[in-house]
Motif scaffolding. Structure first.
Motif: not given
Ligand code: NDP
Length: 252
Positions: A34, A163, A176-177, A192
Motif C-alpha cells: 500500500r 495473513d 483494501y477493507k 507483524y
Molecule cells: P501486509 O499486511 O502489508 O500485506 C499482506 C497481504 O495482504 C498483501 O497481499 C496485501 O496487499 C494484503 N492486504 C493487506 N491489508 C489488506 C486489507 N486491509 N485489505 C485487503 N488486502 C490487504 O504485509 P507485508 O506484505 O508487509 O508482509 C507479508 C508477510 O511477510 C507478513 O506475514 C509479514 O509478517 C512478513 N514479513 C516479514 C518481515 C521480517 O522482517 N521478518 C518483513 C516483511 C514482511 P498489498 O500488497 O496490495 O498491500
C-alpha cells in the motif's frame, strides 16, 4: 579472514543494520504494497519478488547448515525444522497464495536489500546451529529451548491466521477493507506482531546472538511499518475503530 572473523563481522553488520533500518523506516516507509510509490526505479511482480528475496533463507540456510559438523545432532535438527517450516511457507506457499493488485510492483532496490539481508541472516543462524553453537543432548530438557519454541509456535499461528484474514479480504475485492475479528479488534497488524513473536522465540530457543540480531532486525523492520499501516488505515477509513493500536494491544 578466518571463519570465526567472518561470522563476527556479519553478525555485527546485522546488529548495526537493525539500528540503521529502524531510524530509516521511521523517516521513510518502505515503498511496497500500500506504500508503493513512483521514483524507486524498476520493479518486479509481487509474487516473483517474494520468491526471489526469501529464497536465500531456504537455499543458503540449508547449504550453510550442511557444512557444519553438528548437522545431524538432534537439537540443531529440531531448530532446522522450525526454520524450514517458516521459510518454505514464506518463500513458496505465501507468494503463491497472495492476490497482489495488478499494478503493484516491488522495487528492485527493495528486492536486492532483502536478498542481502536474508543471505547474511541465513549465514549467521545456520553456522551457529550446526557449527559454532553448543547444543548437547541435555539441551533437549532445557527451559530455554521449549519456552522459545512455544513463543515461536504462538507467533507462527498468529502470523498465519492474520495473513489468512487479509487474504480473504482481498478475495472479496481488489482494494483494501478494514480487517475485523479477534486480535484485529485490538491492533492493525497482528501478522507483524506474530512475526516478531516468532523471531523472539527463535532467539530464546537458540540462545544465540545470531537469533537476537534477527529478532531485533525484525522489530526494526516491522514496528515502523505497523505504525505506517495504522496511520494509513486511519486516514483512509473515517470509521476505523478508535480503540485499535498499531502493533501491541493497549500500548503501541
Ligand atoms: P501486509 O499486511 O502489508 O500485506 C499482506 C497481504 O495482504 C498483501 O497481499 C496485501 O496487499 C494484503 N492486504 C493487506 N491489508 C489488506 C486489507 N486491509 N485489505 C485487503 N488486502 C490487504 O504485509 P507485508 O506484505 O508487509 O508482509 C507479508 C508477510 O511477510 C507478513 O506475514 C509479514 O509478517 C512478513 N514479513 C516479514 C518481515 C521480517 O522482517 N521478518 C518483513 C516483511 C514482511 P498489498 O500488497 O496490495 O498491500
Amino acid at each position: 579472514m578466518t571463519g570465526q572473523t567472518l561470522y563476527d563481522a556479519v553478525l555485527l553488520a546485522i546488529f548495526c543494520s537493525a539500528a540503521v533500518v529502524l531510524v530509516a523506516l521511521l523517516l521513510l516507509t518502505a515503498p511496497y504494497g500500500r506504500h508503493g510509490r513512483q521514483g524507486w526505479g524498476p520493479g518486479l511482480p509481487v509474487r516473483t519478488a517474494w520468491m526471489i528475496f526469501e529464497s536465500p533463507a531456504v537455499l543458503a540456510f540449508a547449504w550453510f547448515y550442511w557444512q557444519g559438523p553438528q548437522r545431524l545432532d538432534p537439537v540443531p535438527l529440531l531448530l532446522l525444522a522450525l526454520w524450514l517450516l517458516h521459510y518454505l511457507q514464506r518463500a513458496v506457499l505465501y507468494p503463491l497464495s497472495i492476490r497482489p493488485r495488478r499494478s503493484s510492483k516491488v522495487p528492485l532496490a527493495v528486492v536486492l536489500m532483502s536478498v542481502v539481508f536474508n543471505l547474511a541472516n541465513a549465514y549467521t543462524n545456520a553456522r551457529w546451529l550446526s557449527d559454532l553453537g553448543h547444543y548437547p543432548s541435555g539441551w533437549l530438557a532445557d527451559w530455554r529451548l521449549w519456552s522459545g519454541i512455544a513463543l515461536f509456535a504462538a507467533g507462527y499461528a498468529t502470523n498465519r491466521w492474520a495473513d489468512s484474514v487479509l487474504r480473504k479480504l482481498r478475495s472479496e475485492s481488489t482494494g483494501y477493507k478494514i480487517p475485523r475479528g479477534l486480535l484485529y479488534e485490538r491492533i492493525s497488524c497482528p501478522n507483524y506482531l506474530g512475526e516478531i513473536m516468532q523471531w523472539c522465540g527463535w532467539a530464546v530457543a537458540t540462545w544465540s546472538l545470531a537469533g537476537l540480531a534477527f529478532a531485533l532486525f525484525t522489530v526494526a523492520n516491522l514496528a515502523p511499518r505497523a505504525l505506517a499501516h495504522h496511520r494509513w488505515y486511519r486516514e483512509r477509513f473515517p470509521d476505523y475503530p478508535a480503540q485499535r493500536r498499531a502493533l501491541v494491544p493497549f500500548i503501541l
